[in-house]
Design a protein around this motif. Structure first.
Motif, PDB file in Angstrom:
ATOM      1  N   GLY A 171      31.454  60.212  57.163  1.00 16.97           N
ATOM      2  CA  GLY A 171      30.419  59.308  57.958  1.00 16.97           C
ATOM      3  C   GLY A 171      30.610  57.803  57.546  1.00 16.97           C
ATOM      4  N   PHE A 172      31.488  57.516  57.465  1.00 15.32           N
ATOM      5  CA  PHE A 172      31.750  55.677  57.402  1.00 15.32           C
ATOM      6  C   PHE A 172      30.968  55.214  58.608  1.00 15.32           C
ATOM      7  CE2 PHE A 172      36.197  57.166  55.482  1.00 15.32           C
ATOM      8  CZ  PHE A 172      35.689  57.474  54.229  1.00 15.32           C
ATOM      9  N   ARG A 173      30.569  53.852  58.028  1.00 18.14           N
ATOM     10  CA  ARG A 173      29.929  53.032  59.238  1.00 18.14           C
ATOM     11  C   ARG A 173      30.886  51.911  59.770  1.00 18.14           C
ATOM     12  NH1 ARG A 173      25.998  53.194  54.883  1.00 18.14           N
ATOM     13  NH2 ARG A 173      24.153  54.448  55.414  1.00 18.14           N
ATOM     14  N   TRP A 174      32.012  51.728  59.088  1.00 19.94           N
ATOM     15  CA  TRP A 174      33.135  50.646  59.692  1.00 19.94           C
ATOM     16  C   TRP A 174      33.844  51.378  60.399  1.00 19.94           C
ATOM     17  CZ3 TRP A 174      37.551  52.683  58.276  1.00 19.94           C
ATOM     18  CH2 TRP A 174      37.833  53.371  57.142  1.00 19.94           C
ATOM     19  N   GLY A 175      34.517  50.376  61.171  1.00 18.94           N
ATOM     20  CA  GLY A 175      35.151  50.712  62.460  1.00 18.94           C
ATOM     21  C   GLY A 175      34.916  50.028  63.700  1.00 18.94           C
ATOM     22  N   ALA A 176      35.819  49.373  64.345  1.00 13.79           N
ATOM     23  CA  ALA A 176      35.383  48.515  65.387  1.00 13.79           C
ATOM     24  C   ALA A 176      35.511  49.580  66.780  1.00 13.79           C
ATOM     25  CB  ALA A 176      36.479  47.652  65.882  1.00 13.79           C
ATOM     26  N   SER A 177      35.072  48.949  67.837  1.00 12.97           N
ATOM     27  CA  SER A 177      34.995  49.696  68.825  1.00 12.97           C
ATOM     28  C   SER A 177      36.011  49.384  70.164  1.00 12.97           C
ATOM     29  CB  SER A 177      33.568  49.467  69.757  1.00 12.97           C
ATOM     30  OG  SER A 177      32.618  49.933  68.942  1.00 12.97           O
ATOM     31  N   VAL A 178      36.370  50.195  71.031  1.00 13.82           N
ATOM     32  CA  VAL A 178      37.406  49.860  72.047  1.00 13.82           C
ATOM     33  C   VAL A 178      36.732  50.375  73.167  1.00 13.82           C
ATOM     34  CG1 VAL A 178      39.662  50.497  72.723  1.00 13.82           C
ATOM     35  CG2 VAL A 178      39.376  50.674  70.299  1.00 13.82           C
ATOM     36  N   LEU A 179      36.930  49.589  74.284  1.00  9.95           N
ATOM     37  CA  LEU A 179      36.420  49.645  75.714  1.00  9.95           C
ATOM     38  C   LEU A 179      37.113  50.718  76.483  1.00  9.95           C
ATOM     39  CD1 LEU A 179      35.172  45.974  76.477  1.00  9.95           C
ATOM     40  CD2 LEU A 179      33.617  47.771  75.155  1.00  9.95           C
ATOM     41  N   PRO A 180      36.347  51.307  77.510  1.00  5.10           N
ATOM     42  CA  PRO A 180      37.156  52.264  78.289  1.00  5.10           C
ATOM     43  C   PRO A 180      38.237  51.429  79.290  1.00  5.10           C
ATOM     44  CG  PRO A 180      34.815  52.508  78.567  1.00  5.10           C
ATOM     45  CD  PRO A 180      35.258  51.161  77.756  1.00  5.10           C
ATOM     46  N   GLY A 181      39.554  52.042  79.214  1.00  2.81           N
ATOM     47  CA  GLY A 181      40.717  51.405  79.739  1.00  2.81           C
ATOM     48  C   GLY A 181      41.231  50.402  78.986  1.00  2.81           C
ATOM     49  N   GLN A 182      40.892  50.053  77.963  1.00  4.12           N
ATOM     50  CA  GLN A 182      41.538  49.370  76.839  1.00  4.12           C
ATOM     51  C   GLN A 182      42.714  50.034  76.319  1.00  4.12           C
ATOM     52  OE1 GLN A 182      38.973  47.255  74.334  1.00  4.12           O
ATOM     53  NE2 GLN A 182      39.271  45.319  75.541  1.00  4.12           N
ATOM     54  N   PRO A 183      43.760  49.331  75.855  1.00  2.55           N
ATOM     55  CA  PRO A 183      44.895  50.125  75.258  1.00  2.55           C
ATOM     56  C   PRO A 183      44.342  50.515  73.585  1.00  2.55           C
ATOM     57  CG  PRO A 183      45.347  47.710  75.298  1.00  2.55           C
ATOM     58  CD  PRO A 183      44.269  48.087  76.236  1.00  2.55           C
ATOM     59  N   VAL A 184      44.830  51.425  73.253  1.00  2.00           N
ATOM     60  CA  VAL A 184      44.511  51.718  71.664  1.00  2.00           C
ATOM     61  C   VAL A 184      45.886  51.692  71.028  1.00  2.00           C
ATOM     62  CG1 VAL A 184      43.786  53.649  70.219  1.00  2.00           C
ATOM     63  CG2 VAL A 184      42.750  53.378  72.408  1.00  2.00           C
ATOM     64  N   THR A 185      45.628  50.868  70.059  1.00  2.00           N
ATOM     65  CA  THR A 185      47.052  50.427  69.540  1.00  2.00           C
ATOM     66  C   THR A 185      47.064  50.930  67.880  1.00  2.00           C
ATOM     67  OG1 THR A 185      46.178  48.322  68.190  1.00  2.00           O
ATOM     68  CG2 THR A 185      47.057  48.366  70.574  1.00  2.00           C
ATOM     69  N   MET A 186      48.025  50.817  67.008  1.00  2.00           N
ATOM     70  CA  MET A 186      48.381  51.374  65.844  1.00  2.00           C
ATOM     71  C   MET A 186      47.179  50.617  65.116  1.00  2.00           C
ATOM     72  SD  MET A 186      49.547  53.810  64.109  1.00  2.00           S
ATOM     73  CE  MET A 186      49.256  54.228  62.459  1.00  2.00           C
ATOM     74  N   GLU A 187      46.921  49.203  65.404  1.00  2.00           N
ATOM     75  CA  GLU A 187      46.067  48.328  64.628  1.00  2.00           C
ATOM     76  C   GLU A 187      44.555  49.116  64.911  1.00  2.00           C
ATOM     77  OE1 GLU A 187      45.251  43.863  63.646  1.00  2.00           O
ATOM     78  OE2 GLU A 187      45.942  44.520  65.704  1.00  2.00           O
ATOM     79  N   ASP A 188      44.208  49.610  66.156  1.00  2.00           N
ATOM     80  CA  ASP A 188      43.190  50.302  66.174  1.00  2.00           C
ATOM     81  C   ASP A 188      42.822  51.602  65.220  1.00  2.00           C
ATOM     82  OD1 ASP A 188      41.986  48.536  68.236  1.00  2.00           O
ATOM     83  OD2 ASP A 188      43.294  49.564  69.753  1.00  2.00           O
ATOM     84  N   VAL A 189      43.809  52.348  65.304  1.00  2.00           N
ATOM     85  CA  VAL A 189      43.600  53.628  64.495  1.00  2.00           C
ATOM     86  C   VAL A 189      43.654  53.053  62.960  1.00  2.00           C
ATOM     87  CG1 VAL A 189      45.221  55.707  63.711  1.00  2.00           C
ATOM     88  CG2 VAL A 189      45.211  54.777  66.326  1.00  2.00           C
ATOM     89  N   LEU A 190      44.282  52.157  62.489  1.00  3.61           N
ATOM     90  CA  LEU A 190      44.303  51.889  61.134  1.00  3.61           C
ATOM     91  C   LEU A 190      42.804  51.082  60.908  1.00  3.61           C
ATOM     92  CD1 LEU A 190      47.730  50.301  60.607  1.00  3.61           C
ATOM     93  CD2 LEU A 190      46.701  52.241  59.527  1.00  3.61           C
ATOM     94  N   SER A 191      42.181  50.707  62.059  1.00  2.00           N
ATOM     95  CA  SER A 191      40.722  50.003  61.734  1.00  2.00           C
ATOM     96  C   SER A 191      39.815  51.173  61.431  1.00  2.00           C
ATOM     97  CB  SER A 191      40.491  49.057  62.749  1.00  2.00           C
ATOM     98  OG  SER A 191      39.965  49.689  63.787  1.00  2.00           O
TER      99      SER A 191
END
Length: 580
Positions: free
Chosen positions: A428-448
């Motif tokens: 249950g970590f609280r950190w981690g950014a959000s990604v909007l619908p339709g936006q690309p998901v990158t490896m940077e997003d996965v790592l965040s």
């Protein structure tokens, strides 16, 4: 849609700048033009989790307060939050502080935070009062939370912190790099690392392990005194008190933690009586509920600048105690906010205070060129590997909520798929950014969402009784009536199963009706195949980011698997959006 400056000027709620309290400053003529007040300004940031670039970050729709904390900050979300702090719906501040209409508002107002934008705002606010009359503090969780920080073991954030001008900080996730890396980073950090509540173990003290004060056993400097505006301001560091419980003990084998309010009281008394300071500020990573209790027990602290629980609270909460009162704040996360504490200091006391928690709207702030150049230099060796698209978000991807988020649901799905497991668990970590619908998901997003120093996956067999016991234990960390026993993050996320939770019940009685996603009850004595990651026990499985990325690359994002939580006994609780 490009956000327009006039949207902010017209829609930014004056409540964030005023708060309706006679001790809180009134609205300025524009979003960041703050009227000067008093003779000392302290800027506070916390829980940025290594987010050097601007982010989208959805605030929780569930943040339950139980017992005395029900209906009180920080346990307000949605419309209840707006009403409590007099923030206009459909405003820029409503977007920054709540989950309401998040997707629509994100398109309108854009991302928040980013160190180049923070640098511009911080320099502006310090220049407004004079450098000798201001100070910048960081509440911890600065070095962890991105792929870059994980690869560089926090060294990137030390460089950014130095350029930003942070003068003192405390810690939490910083400890998960281990003592050698921690001390190496601190040697390069130009500010001071403060932690009054970290001591050597008896064995480590006997073996003459390194400590700031061998006589007391304190590992780090507990406090610093800064001359600001001609007055002496003491800043005490309070590191996260439960590091060896929340994280693998192997990272800090020679150190003990804890709240240690008795030691804190002695330190405050010494600063007041011997050092003759005019104000005492606690730079805390306790979490807001813990800080509220601590403020009622320890006297002589003027203001607690809090972190850890990621609560963005626009107004300080005044807590009375035997010595008077202490103001308690919490300044959000991910670089979205900057706390501005203006003090009117007199000899031996704070005569008045104004506080504002400013959302850092990136499109309103020109990025600082030097910080922008540093960020580009730090990212350059990794940029290509991070930037490639691996999927497209088919819904809003977010983490922060008491019980679940779409990010962790996907991680649980990935774990079940990879290991053919009946059940999956994600912390249950609280950190981690959000990604909007339709936006690309990158490896940077996965790592965040996954960058920790213990990312290994695991598979193990657990009985139904063991699964219930684990859920009960984590739930008690979240909803124990005594804040001093709230030792974790949010609730562990589950995949492949569902359960009912009654948060107001006592430990052992909160979790019931456990069943698999096919509807079959989870049997107490039966063994189930469970996959997970980030265990406090050493594991040797593949890093979770590899498992998660593989799942997304296979185009399985839309393969929704069953899981869920049914809440009982929370009707009309304003810690749930749409209630209260």
């Amino acid at each position: 849609m490009t956000m327009r400056r006039r949207d902010f000027i017209r829609l930014a709620s004056a409540a964030v700048l005023s708060g309706g309290s006679p001790r809180i400053g009134r609205a300025a003529t524009s979003v960041y033009d703050l009227e000067r007040f008093g003779n000392a300004r302290i800027l506070h940031m916390t829980d940025t989790h290594a987010q050097l670039l601007p982010v989208y970050f959805r605030e929780p729709s569930v943040n339950l307060g139980i017992g005395e904390m029900q209906g009180r900050p920080p346990h307000l979300v949605g419309r209840a939050f707006l009403d409590r702090f007099e923030i206009k719906p459909d405003s820029a501040d409503a977007y920054a502080f709540t989950c309401l209409d998040f997707e629509k508002s994100a398109a309108r107002f854009g991302k928040l935070g980013g160190f180049a934008h923070l640098k511009t705002l911080i320099d502006r606010l310090r220049a407004g009062v004079g450098a000798s009359n201001s100070m910048l503090l960081d509440g911890g969780d600065l070095w962890q939370g991105s792929g870059l920080a994980n690869a560089m073991q926090g060294a990137d954030m030390v460089e950014a912190a130095n350029l930003l001008g942070i003068e003192a900080m405390t810690g939490h996730w910083e400890f998960t790099y281990g003592e050698k890396v921690l001390r190496g980073n601190l040697e390069r950090f130009k500010g001071e690392f403060l932690a009054q509540n970290v001591f050597l173990t008896e064995e480590a003290a006997f073996n003459d392990a390194k400590a700031y004060d061998a006589a007391s056993g304190r590992v780090f400097k507990p406090a610093t005194i800064k001359q600001i505006g001609g007055y002496r301001v003491a800043v005490i560091g309070q590191a996260f008190p439960y590091v060896p419980i929340a994280h693998p003990k192997r990272f800090t084998p020679d150190w003990t933690f804890g709240i240690r309010d008795d030691e804190l009281q002695k330190l405050v008394n010494s600063l007041r009586n011997n050092d003759k300071v005019d104000a005492v500020v606690l730079l805390s990573h306790n979490g807001m509920d813990v800080d509220l209790k601590l403020a009622s027990r320890v006297i002589g602290i003027d203001v607690i600048l809090g972190g850890h629980t990621h609560d963005a609270v626009p107004q300080p909460i005044a807590v009375t105690n035997a010595g008077g009162a202490t103001l308690v704040t919490n300044a959000g996360s991910n670089g979205k906010f900057l706390g501005v504490l203006d003090l009117d200091l007199a000899k031996g006391r704070v005569s008045d205070v104004r506080y504002r928690l400013l959302p850092v709207f990136s499109e309103l702030l020109k990025p600082d060129p030097a910080m922008q150049a540093l960020i580009e230099k730090l990212r350059a060796p990794y940029a290509a590997s991070y930037a490639g698209k691996i999927a497209t978000a088919d819904r809003l991807l977010y983490r922060r909520d008491n019980f679940n988020g779409t990010i962790d649901q996907l991680i649980c799905d990935a774990l079940r798929s990879e290991f053919d497991a009946e059940i999956a668990l994600s912390p249950g970590f609280r950190w981690g950014a959000s990604v909007l619908p339709g936006q690309p998901v990158t490896m940077e997003d996965v790592l965040s969402e996954t960058s920790v120093t213990y990312p290994e996956t695991y598979v193990q067999n657990m009985t139904g009784d063991q699964i219930k016991e684990l859920l009960e234990d984590v739930c008690d960390n979240l909803f124990n009536a005594d804040p001093y026993y709230q030792q974790g993050g949010d609730m562990v996320r589950v995949g492949g199963m569902a359960y009912t939770c009654t948060p107001a019940e006592t430990v052992g009685r909160r979790i019931s009706d456990l069943h698999l996603d096919n509807g079959r009850p989870i049997e107490a004595a039966r063994s189930y195949k469970v996959a997970g990651w980030a265990s406090v026990n050493e594991q040797n499985g593949a890093p979770v980011w590899d498992v998660f990325a593989k799942y997304l690359r296979a185009g399985k994002m839309s393969d929704r698997r069953g899981s869920g939580v049914m809440l009982k006994g929370v009707a009309d609780n304003p810690g749930i959006a749409g209630q209260g």
